[in-house]
Design an enzyme around this catalytic site. Structure first.
Site, PDB file in Angstrom:
ATOM      1  CG  HIS A 163     -15.749  27.088  15.074  1.00 53.02           C
ATOM      2  ND1 HIS A 163     -16.381  25.947  14.641  1.00 53.02           N
ATOM      3  CD2 HIS A 163     -16.044  27.221  16.387  1.00 53.02           C
ATOM      4  CE1 HIS A 163     -17.046  25.418  15.657  1.00 53.02           C
ATOM      5  NE2 HIS A 163     -16.849  26.162  16.732  1.00 53.02           N
ATOM      6  CE  LYS A 171     -19.589  24.386   0.140  1.00 50.67           C
ATOM      7  NZ  LYS A 171     -19.030  23.675   1.301  1.00 50.67           N
ATOM      8  NE  ARG A 172     -23.777  33.358   4.901  1.00 45.26           N
ATOM      9  CZ  ARG A 172     -24.073  34.168   5.915  1.00 45.26           C
ATOM     10  NH1 ARG A 172     -24.752  33.715   6.964  1.00 45.26           N
ATOM     11  NH2 ARG A 172     -23.731  35.433   5.898  1.00 45.26           N
ATOM     12  CE  LYS A 219     -18.225  28.878   3.580  1.00 43.55           C
ATOM     13  NZ  LYS A 219     -18.038  27.589   4.269  1.00 43.55           N
ATOM     14  CB  THR A 234     -20.908  20.108   9.225  1.00 46.78           C
ATOM     15  OG1 THR A 234     -21.386  21.443   9.057  1.00 46.78           O
ATOM     16  CG2 THR A 234     -19.986  20.044  10.434  1.00 46.78           C
ATOM     17  CE  LYS A 294     -25.251  19.096   8.323  1.00 48.22           C
ATOM     18  NZ  LYS A 294     -25.448  20.554   8.448  1.00 48.22           N
TER      19      LYS A 294
END
Length: 841
Positions: A378, A569-570, A575, A677, A681
């Protein structure tokens, strides 16, 4: 003119919610009343909203139980190959509404509760999220369970029943504060304890080598108590099982060496054993090498393998008689999927069981092990890779360390035979890392002990074979595959966005819910005025609903006509929430500079949790809230720009926010986000994406058409080239005036006037040691955001791009992902066949 329909009447007309037949509704009402009666204890006359929720949950659960028993009987009769998905995380969220959707009970339950004078939506809000995951990896496991049941696979999810899930996040004075998530305090109507399947799990001790084999002795035993949760497929009468283990001390725990006066202490010390399932480790993409975590990993693996082997040996329903003893058949009847390296101990544990307990010879056992296990990777971030210190292993799991050494010895012999004289390669490929503290590289163990290794998006799988697993790919290229992640369209469309699901169903029918590729059928409506209008109308309704939710729960008023620009998101440097911050500041500065210009109004929402020990991530949250304090209180800006931090982002908040989004931000540095993911969505729910060519964004652009996403920034090759050349943030700072202005404002305390140097560390990081190269993508990002603003001014053209995105999102169903795992890794065939319902006997 007819008066507008009430919310209840409108919902009744949504066909995807199932039919509300009169008998059905009557039966549900009487069941509800029965449960309510037995829920209420004698001395409590007045029912609370929670009592009503439990009555409804138990009523719906009644519809599961018959199907659940029937499904398990069906598997015992057919004896299919079983799939075991082992994960340390299952981020399930709420269960009630999802169960109603999959059983086609939603309209009937709504009507029944309505007739009883209750509001079903209010009751749904009483349910606690099952937050047994951190983010993407845990939520993926939950989507996979839904798809495995919907595709008729005999599959089981195995994990840990954490007493405390991911912490609840409170924002206090702009800072994240963690609160324990006591999600079980009111009980969990969806689980069933199964004490009859309790299993012993051993730790510590030592090994004895005898002529007839090895014994692991003087161990400490902890019991694993299973709790089963039903997993219903979509309208196919199949109900699979998620089995989560809870740690229990044995009755004689610490009493064997009982001494006078030690009894009370011995009983209190039971907590030490039971701490194993107490709390989820709250790190996302970060390895913390703590003994308790390794205990959790072995605990789930040991209990699960005992269960797998028991079920393999006893394949008759309701019987405990052993009918299978030939382990050569194990790979034909069992597939084990390791969700990341967290359950990697399954490999040495399966070897221990086969060799030490079942007395198989090593080569036979190893062949069985490899053909049974498969591994999903992952992440490529080095700090996330699990590397356990040898001394911890020797202390906690001495037999497993011996087995790993033997696996490694044989593995390195194979490498040496294939690449004679290549000593460097031997060092790189060893399962045991030398130098300083010796460690076991769990990813290497997984690759060697599995027949299939997959990444989770094409670009990620390519990076694996080209970089961190290159040596293993050269040795065994046939092992490596790609399985691009997906999301379940049941929860992430039908359940959270029924308005959109209905608009789609009116055009192409309802079959897309179990075959999402059918969304391509919407392409013929791209220029259909009525369809464009319907899609825009659903989005506007979702925005109004979310705005009302924010006003109620966060006491913030937002402009529902502004663009809803969302990044959830985290919180992590890779990110790049900081890149988003720089855009907000730049846009703010532009509005201040020309306040009379026609600016596209935006509400920027950022949400996500920071790991409690991740200082930089917590500072990023503080920066977002600080920027919001300044921008939101500037009268010159008004409601043209608002910044909101979405507190306590979790599955349930995602279900509300995602259908309301106009713009989805997926802006990680190329090569760092394995898949993502959330991106899928947003795409399915009619948001446009601004993103880098990273993870599944690449495939999203392929499916929807390049021109229908806002793609910017460096590609993977550009990042590699910049690494080679050397990334110097100061060059961008000096060359780009708006970037310099924004950074100078942060430095000078413009956003933190009471503490001017509050963000000194973040400034220092961005200027001098930013691994994720925020400044390198700033200029292109700002230009790309200008294009977003321009398009948003033309609602019709914007909505056409939305339609291209929805029509292109079929590939990203977890049904497609699971069908590929089934055929290409597990060797089982998915089916859309229904089995008979219990009342069709």
């Amino acid at each position: 003119m007819s008066k507008p329909l009430s919310d209840h009447e409108r919902k009744k007309q949504i066909s995807v919610r199932g039919l509300a037949g009169v008998e059905n509704v009557t039966e549900l009402k009487s069941s509800f009343n029965r449960h309510l009666h037995f829920t209420l204890v004698k001395d409590r006359i007045v029912a609370t909203k929670r009592d009503y929720y439990f009555a409804l949950a138990n009523t719906v659960r009644d519809h599961l139980v018959g199907r659940w028993i029937r499904t398990q009987q069906h598997y015992y009769e057919k004896d299919p190959k079983r799939v075991y998905y082992i994960s340390l995380e299952f981020y399930m969220g709420r269960t009630l509404q999802n169960t109603m959707v999959n059983l086609a009970l939603e309209n009937a339950c709504d009507e029944a509760t309505y007739q009883l004078g209750l509001d079903m939506e209010e009751l749904q809000e009483m349910e606690e999220d099952a937050g047994l995951g951190n983010g993407g990896l845990g939520r993926l496991a939950a989507c996979f369970l839904d798809s495995m049941a919907s595709l008729g696979l005999a599959a089981y999810g195995y994990g840990i029943r954490y007493e405390f899930g991911i912490f609840n996040q409170k924002i206090v004075n702009g800072w994240q504060v963690e609160e324990a998530d006591d999600w079980l305090r009111f009980g969990n109507p969806w689980e069933k304890a199964r004490p009859e399947y309790m299993r012993p799990v051993k730790f510590y001790g030592r090994t004895e080598h005898h002529p007839d084999g090895v014994k692991w002795v003087d161990t400490q035993v902890v019991l694993a108590l299973p709790y089963d949760t039903p997993i219903p497929g979509y309208r196919n009468n199949i109900v699979n099982t998620m089995r989560l283990w809870s740690a229990k001390a044995p009755c004689d725990f610490n009493l064997k060496d009982f001494n006078v006066g030690g009894y009370i202490q011995a009983v209190l010390d039971r907590n030490l054993a039971e701490n194993i399932s107490r709390v989820l480790y709250p790190n996302d993409n970060f390895f913390e090498g703590k003994e308790l975590r390794l205990k959790q990993e072995y605990f789930v693996v040991s209990a699960t393998l005992q269960d797998i082997i028991r079920r393999f040996k006893v394949s008759k329903f309701g019987s405990r008689e052993v009918v299978r003893t030939d382990f050569n058949k194990l790979p034909d009847k069992v597939a084990i999927q390791l969700n990341d390296t967290h359950p990697a101990m399954a490999i040495p544990e399966l070897m221990r069981v086969l060799v030490d307990e079942e007395q198989l010879d090593w080569d036979k056992a190893w062949d069985i092990c490899v053909r049974t296990c498969a591994y999903t990777n992952h992440t490529v971030l080095p700090e996330a890779l699990e590397r356990w210190p040898i001394d911890l292993f020797a202390h906690l799991l001495p037999r497993h360390l011996e087995i790993i050494y033997e696996i490694n010895r044989r593995h390195l012999e194979n490498v040496a035979a294939r690449f004679p004289g290549d000593h460097e390669r031997l060092c790189r490929m060893s399962l045991v890392e030398e130098g300083g503290q010796k460690r076991v590289n769990m990813a290497h163990l997984c690759i060697v002990g599995s027949h299939a290794v997959n990444g989770v998006a094409q670009i990620h799988s390519d990076i694996l074979t080209a970089t961190i697993f290159k040596d293993f790919y050269e040795m065994d290229p046939h092992k490596f595959q790609n399985k691009t992640n997906g999301i379940t369209p049941r929860r992430w469309l039908v359940m959270c966005n029924p308005g959109l699901a209905e608009v789609i169903a009116e055009r192409i029918g309802e079959d897309f819910i179990r075959d999402l590729d059918q969304l391509k059928g919407l392409l013929k409506y791209v220029n259909d005025e009525a369809f464009i209008r319907d899609i825009a109308k659903v989005k506007q309704e979702n925005k109004l609903k979310f705005a009302a939710h924010l006003e109620e729960h966060y006491k913030v008023k937002i402009n529902p006509n502004s663009m809803f620009d969302i990044q959830v998101k985290r919180i992590h440097e890779y990110k790049r929430q900081l890149l988003n911050c720089l855009h907000m500041i730049t846009y703010y500065n532009r509005i201040k500079k020309e306040p009379n210009k026609q600016w596209t109004p935006r509400t920027v929402m950022i949400g996500g949790k920071a790991a409690p020990g991740y200082h930089t991530a917590k500072m990023i949250i503080r920066m977002i809230t600080a920027i919001g304090e300044v921008i939101n209180n500037d009268p010159v800006v008004g409601d043209r720009l608002k910044v909101i931090f979405l507190e306590n982002y979790r599955v349930t908040l995602a279900e509300k926010a995602i259908p309301a989004a106009d713009l989805s931000q997926q802006i990680s540095t190329a090569g760092t986000e394995a898949s993502g993911t959330g991106n899928m969505k947003f795409m399915l729910n009619g948001a446009l994406t601004i993103g880098t060519m990273d993870g599944a964004n690449v495939e999203m652009a392929e499916e929807a058409g390049d021109g229908n996403l806002f793609i910017f920034g460096m590609r993977v090759d550009d990042v590699t080239a910049l690494d080679k050349k050397g990334y110097h943030a100061v060059e961008y700072y000096n060359r780009l005036p708006e970037l310099k202005q924004a950074m100078d404002q942060i430095s000078a305390g413009f956003f933190s006037p009471k503490q001017p140097d509050l963000f000194k560390e973040i400034v220092d990081m961005l200027m001098h040691h930013d691994r994720f190269k925020v400044f390198a993508d700033y200029e292109d990002y700002i230009k790309c955001q200008e294009q977003v603003n321009e398009l948003y001014k033309n609602p019709k053209e914007w909505t056409k791009k939305v339609i291209y995105n929805i029509a292109g999102s079929g590939k990203f169903s977890s049904d497609r992902t699971i069908a590929q795992y089934a055929r290409e890794i597990w060797g089982v065939e998915p089916t859309l066949e229904k089995i008979p319902a219990p009342d069709d006997i």
